[in-house]
Design a protein around this motif. Structure first.
Motif, PDB file in Angstrom:
ATOM      1  N   TYR A 136     -91.118 -51.145  -5.475  1.00  0.00           N
ATOM      2  CA  TYR A 136     -91.306 -51.987  -6.652  1.00  0.00           C
ATOM      3  C   TYR A 136     -92.787 -52.233  -6.921  1.00  0.00           C
ATOM      4  CZ  TYR A 136     -91.480 -56.070  -9.631  1.00  0.00           C
ATOM      5  OH  TYR A 136     -91.794 -56.936 -10.640  1.00  0.00           O
ATOM      6  N   ILE A 137     -93.537 -52.534  -5.878  1.00  0.00           N
ATOM      7  CA  ILE A 137     -94.969 -52.808  -6.057  1.00  0.00           C
ATOM      8  C   ILE A 137     -95.689 -51.547  -6.540  1.00  0.00           C
ATOM      9  CG2 ILE A 137     -97.103 -53.495  -4.885  1.00  0.00           C
ATOM     10  CD1 ILE A 137     -95.349 -55.230  -3.042  1.00  0.00           C
ATOM     11  N   VAL A 138     -95.340 -50.392  -5.963  1.00  0.00           N
ATOM     12  CA  VAL A 138     -95.959 -49.124  -6.394  1.00  0.00           C
ATOM     13  C   VAL A 138     -95.605 -48.848  -7.857  1.00  0.00           C
ATOM     14  CG1 VAL A 138     -95.992 -46.634  -6.029  1.00  0.00           C
ATOM     15  CG2 VAL A 138     -96.025 -48.169  -4.061  1.00  0.00           C
ATOM     16  N   SER A 139     -94.336 -49.050  -8.223  1.00  0.00           N
ATOM     17  CA  SER A 139     -93.923 -48.833  -9.615  1.00  0.00           C
ATOM     18  C   SER A 139     -94.655 -49.774 -10.562  1.00  0.00           C
ATOM     19  CB  SER A 139     -92.414 -49.039  -9.751  1.00  0.00           C
ATOM     20  OG  SER A 139     -91.718 -48.095  -8.989  1.00  0.00           O
ATOM     21  N   LEU A 140     -94.871 -51.001 -10.120  1.00  0.00           N
ATOM     22  CA  LEU A 140     -95.596 -51.975 -10.934  1.00  0.00           C
ATOM     23  C   LEU A 140     -97.051 -51.538 -11.149  1.00  0.00           C
ATOM     24  CD1 LEU A 140     -95.168 -54.744 -12.289  1.00  0.00           C
ATOM     25  CD2 LEU A 140     -95.967 -55.783 -10.172  1.00  0.00           C
ATOM     26  N   ILE A 141     -97.670 -51.024 -10.099  1.00  0.00           N
ATOM     27  CA  ILE A 141     -99.051 -50.534 -10.218  1.00  0.00           C
ATOM     28  C   ILE A 141     -99.100 -49.353 -11.179  1.00  0.00           C
ATOM     29  CG2 ILE A 141    -100.943 -49.423  -8.965  1.00  0.00           C
ATOM     30  CD1 ILE A 141    -100.110 -51.165  -6.531  1.00  0.00           C
ATOM     31  N   LEU A 142     -98.132 -48.452 -11.067  1.00  0.00           N
ATOM     32  CA  LEU A 142     -98.090 -47.305 -11.980  1.00  0.00           C
ATOM     33  C   LEU A 142     -97.839 -47.756 -13.421  1.00  0.00           C
ATOM     34  CD1 LEU A 142     -96.035 -44.777  -9.834  1.00  0.00           C
ATOM     35  CD2 LEU A 142     -98.444 -44.590 -10.477  1.00  0.00           C
ATOM     36  N   TYR A 143     -96.986 -48.735 -13.602  1.00  0.00           N
ATOM     37  CA  TYR A 143     -96.658 -49.241 -14.937  1.00  0.00           C
ATOM     38  C   TYR A 143     -97.854 -49.916 -15.589  1.00  0.00           C
ATOM     39  CZ  TYR A 143     -94.570 -52.259 -18.487  1.00  0.00           C
ATOM     40  OH  TYR A 143     -94.286 -52.902 -19.656  1.00  0.00           O
ATOM     41  N   LYS A 144     -98.539 -50.778 -14.817  1.00  0.00           N
ATOM     42  CA  LYS A 144     -99.657 -51.529 -15.380  1.00  0.00           C
ATOM     43  C   LYS A 144    -100.953 -50.723 -15.421  1.00  0.00           C
ATOM     44  CE  LYS A 144     -98.150 -56.217 -14.721  1.00  0.00           C
ATOM     45  NZ  LYS A 144     -98.536 -57.554 -14.333  1.00  0.00           N
ATOM     46  N   GLY A 145    -101.104 -49.766 -14.500  1.00  0.00           N
ATOM     47  CA  GLY A 145    -102.329 -48.974 -14.468  1.00  0.00           C
ATOM     48  C   GLY A 145    -103.427 -49.586 -13.611  1.00  0.00           C
ATOM     49  N   TYR A 146    -103.162 -50.717 -13.020  1.00  0.00           N
ATOM     50  CA  TYR A 146    -104.117 -51.376 -12.129  1.00  0.00           C
ATOM     51  C   TYR A 146    -103.325 -52.152 -11.076  1.00  0.00           C
ATOM     52  CZ  TYR A 146    -103.109 -55.479 -15.009  1.00  0.00           C
ATOM     53  OH  TYR A 146    -102.477 -56.487 -15.680  1.00  0.00           O
ATOM     54  N   ASP A 152     -95.460 -59.975 -12.256  1.00  0.00           N
ATOM     55  CA  ASP A 152     -95.055 -59.894 -13.667  1.00  0.00           C
ATOM     56  C   ASP A 152     -94.720 -58.448 -13.982  1.00  0.00           C
ATOM     57  OD1 ASP A 152     -95.318 -62.536 -14.315  1.00  0.00           O
ATOM     58  OD2 ASP A 152     -97.340 -62.356 -15.120  1.00  0.00           O
ATOM     59  N   PRO A 153     -93.862 -58.103 -14.782  1.00  0.00           N
ATOM     60  CA  PRO A 153     -93.048 -58.770 -15.791  1.00  0.00           C
ATOM     61  C   PRO A 153     -91.702 -59.265 -15.266  1.00  0.00           C
ATOM     62  CG  PRO A 153     -92.819 -56.429 -16.062  1.00  0.00           C
ATOM     63  CD  PRO A 153     -93.764 -56.663 -14.921  1.00  0.00           C
ATOM     64  N   ILE A 154     -91.359 -59.032 -14.030  1.00  0.00           N
ATOM     65  CA  ILE A 154     -90.063 -59.474 -13.510  1.00  0.00           C
ATOM     66  C   ILE A 154     -90.084 -60.958 -13.157  1.00  0.00           C
ATOM     67  CG2 ILE A 154     -88.329 -59.102 -11.704  1.00  0.00           C
ATOM     68  CD1 ILE A 154     -88.594 -56.761 -13.654  1.00  0.00           C
ATOM     69  N   VAL A 155     -91.082 -61.368 -12.368  1.00  0.00           N
ATOM     70  CA  VAL A 155     -91.149 -62.753 -11.932  1.00  0.00           C
ATOM     71  C   VAL A 155     -92.624 -63.139 -11.786  1.00  0.00           C
ATOM     72  CG1 VAL A 155     -91.002 -62.159  -9.487  1.00  0.00           C
ATOM     73  CG2 VAL A 155     -90.272 -64.404 -10.223  1.00  0.00           C
ATOM     74  N   ASP A 156     -92.943 -64.390 -12.088  1.00  0.00           N
ATOM     75  CA  ASP A 156     -94.319 -64.863 -11.951  1.00  0.00           C
ATOM     76  C   ASP A 156     -94.513 -65.384 -10.524  1.00  0.00           C
ATOM     77  OD1 ASP A 156     -96.899 -65.506 -12.550  1.00  0.00           O
ATOM     78  OD2 ASP A 156     -96.393 -67.448 -13.425  1.00  0.00           O
ATOM     79  N   TYR A 157     -94.622 -64.454  -9.599  1.00  0.00           N
ATOM     80  CA  TYR A 157     -94.757 -64.759  -8.179  1.00  0.00           C
ATOM     81  C   TYR A 157     -95.938 -63.954  -7.654  1.00  0.00           C
ATOM     82  CZ  TYR A 157     -93.225 -65.782  -3.415  1.00  0.00           C
ATOM     83  OH  TYR A 157     -93.156 -66.227  -2.129  1.00  0.00           O
ATOM     84  N   PRO A 158     -96.781 -64.530  -6.810  1.00  0.00           N
ATOM     85  CA  PRO A 158     -97.947 -63.782  -6.341  1.00  0.00           C
ATOM     86  C   PRO A 158     -97.548 -62.558  -5.512  1.00  0.00           C
ATOM     87  CG  PRO A 158     -97.853 -65.964  -5.309  1.00  0.00           C
ATOM     88  CD  PRO A 158     -96.724 -65.876  -6.277  1.00  0.00           C
TER      89      PRO A 158
END
Length: 191
Positions: A136-146, A152-158
Motif C-alpha cells: 500500500y505504501i509503495v502504491s501510494l508513493i507511485l500514485y503521488k509521485g513523491y 491520504d487519500p485513504i485515511v489521514d494517518y501519519p
C-alpha cells in the motif's frame, strides 16, 4: 500474475548489478590494497550499495526527481568506473587458499540466489500482511509521485514505517515496470 523463475532471476540479477556499483565505488577506496578476495567482499559491496541506493531514491523523491535522474546517477557512476578502469583490480592470479575461498563463496552465492529466486517464482506474491502493509505504501508513493508524510487519500494517518525501503521499491517498480507486490518479493529474495 507473478514472475517465472527465468524472469525473476533476470530482474534480480539486474537489481544486484545496479546496487553493487555504488557500494563498490565508495568502499573500494577503503579496501584498496587489502589482501581480501573479491568474492568475500561482494556481499559488503552489495549491502552498502543497497543502502546508498535507498538514500539516493529517497532524496530523488523528496526533490521530485523521477526515475530518469536515478538512471542518470547509475549511468554516471558506471561511466566513471569504466573511465578509471585501471583502478579496478580484480586479481586473476591463482593462490590456492584464495581460490578455495572464492569457490566456496561463489558456490554459496549461487545456491542462495537460485533458492530464493525459485521461492519467489513459486510464491508469485508476497504474504498478505506484507502486501497490504508495504504494498500500500509503495502504491501510494507511485500514485503521488513523491514520498508522502501521511496515508491520504485513504485515511489521514501519519506514515507508520520509515519511508526509505518503500521509496526504493517504488523507484525500482517504476524502473522495471512491475507491480509493487512483484518487486517487493524480488527485493526480498535478494536482500
Amino acid at each position: 500474475m507473478g514472475l517465472s523463475f527465468p524472469i525473476a532471476t533476470l530482474y534480480s540479477s539486474v537489481l544486484l548489478f545496479l546496487v553493487f556499483w555504488p557500494g563498490y565505488l565508495v568502499l573500494n577506496t577503503i579496501f584498496k590494497g587489502k589482501d581480501v578476495p573479491f568474492l568475500v567482499l561482494l556481499p559488503v559491496y552489495i549491502t552498502f550499495g543497497l543502502a546508498i541506493s535507498i538514500v539516493i531514491s529517497v532524496v530523488a523523491r523528496i526533490l521530485f526527481l523521477g526515475v530518469i535522474s536515478i538512471l542518470g546517477a547509475v549511468i554516471t557512476s558506471l561511466v566513471y568506473v569504466l573511465r578509471n578502469q585501471q583502478n579496478i583490480t580484480m586479481r586473476s592470479e591463482f593462490n590456492k587458499s584464495k581460490g578455495v575461498t572464492n569457490v566456496i563463496c561463489l558456490s554459496l552465492y549461487v545456491i542462495t540466489f537460485i533458492y530464493f529466486n525459485l521461492a519467489a517464482s513459486i510464491m508469485k506474491w508476497p504474504p498478505p500482511g506484507d502486501l497490504i502493509g508495504h504494498g500500500y505504501i509503495v502504491s501510494l508513493i507511485l500514485y503521488k509521485g513523491y514520498t508522502p508524510a501521511n496515508l491520504d487519500p485513504i485515511v489521514d494517518y501519519p506514515l507508520y514505517y520509515p519511508p526509505g525501503f518503500h521509496t526504493f521499491v517504488a523507484t525500482i517498480a517504476q524502473l522495471f515496470n512491475l507491480f509493487p507486490g512483484e518487486i517487493l518479493l524480488l527485493l526480498g529474495s535478494i536482500v
